[in-house]
Motif scaffolding. Structure first.
Motif, PDB file in Angstrom:
ATOM      1  N   ILE A 144      -4.642   4.995   2.370  1.00 15.88           N
ATOM      2  CA  ILE A 144      -5.417   3.772   2.115  1.00 15.88           C
ATOM      3  C   ILE A 144      -5.854   3.723   0.656  1.00 15.88           C
ATOM      4  N   ARG A 145      -6.303   4.870   0.117  1.00 16.51           N
ATOM      5  CA  ARG A 145      -6.719   4.907  -1.296  1.00 16.51           C
ATOM      6  C   ARG A 145      -5.537   4.651  -2.222  1.00 16.51           C
ATOM      7  N   ILE A 146      -4.371   5.225  -1.895  1.00 16.85           N
ATOM      8  CA  ILE A 146      -3.170   5.009  -2.712  1.00 16.85           C
ATOM      9  C   ILE A 146      -2.773   3.539  -2.702  1.00 16.85           C
ATOM     10  N   ASP A 177      -7.380  12.355   7.626  1.00 17.24           N
ATOM     11  CA  ASP A 177      -7.482  12.590   6.183  1.00 17.24           C
ATOM     12  C   ASP A 177      -6.291  11.978   5.452  1.00 17.24           C
ATOM     13  N   GLN A 178      -5.084  12.153   5.993  1.00 19.15           N
ATOM     14  CA  GLN A 178      -3.887  11.608   5.354  1.00 19.15           C
ATOM     15  C   GLN A 178      -3.912  10.082   5.354  1.00 19.15           C
ATOM     16  N   ILE A 179      -4.387   9.488   6.436  1.00 19.70           N
ATOM     17  CA  ILE A 179      -4.503   8.023   6.487  1.00 19.70           C
ATOM     18  C   ILE A 179      -5.488   7.543   5.429  1.00 19.70           C
ATOM     19  N   LEU A 182      -2.597   0.981  -5.851  1.00 23.54           N
ATOM     20  CA  LEU A 182      -1.382   0.247  -6.210  1.00 23.54           C
ATOM     21  C   LEU A 182      -1.643  -1.257  -6.230  1.00 23.54           C
ATOM     22  N   ASN A 183      -2.413  -1.731  -5.267  1.00 26.47           N
ATOM     23  CA  ASN A 183      -2.741  -3.156  -5.215  1.00 26.47           C
ATOM     24  C   ASN A 183      -3.529  -3.579  -6.451  1.00 26.47           C
ATOM     25  N   GLU A 184      -4.449  -2.714  -6.870  1.00 28.02           N
ATOM     26  CA  GLU A 184      -5.233  -2.999  -8.071  1.00 28.02           C
ATOM     27  C   GLU A 184      -4.324  -3.064  -9.298  1.00 28.02           C
TER      28      GLU A 184
END
Length: 52
Positions: free
Chosen positions: A24-26, A18-20, A30-32
């Motif tokens: 990944i979503r964070i 879940d933390q991974i 940030l990349n966006e």
């Protein structure tokens, strides 16, 4: 002899997964944002189509 994972170990694995997923979503978010800022920097007259 290899023992099967305990319930606590399975819960730890699930928590890590879940933390991974959250990381990944964070990172994707940030990349966006970085892409958006780079676009605005190179073309300051661009009007974003997805103003929030």
């Amino acid at each position: 002899m290899h023992s099967t994972p305990t319930v606590a170990q399975k819960q730890d694995i699930q928590r890590l997964e879940d933390q991974i997923g959250q990381l990944i979503r964070i990172i994707a978010n940030l990349n966006e944002r970085i892409n958006y800022l780079e676009t605005i920097k190179t073309n300051p007259f661009l009007i974003p189509s997805d103003v929030q």
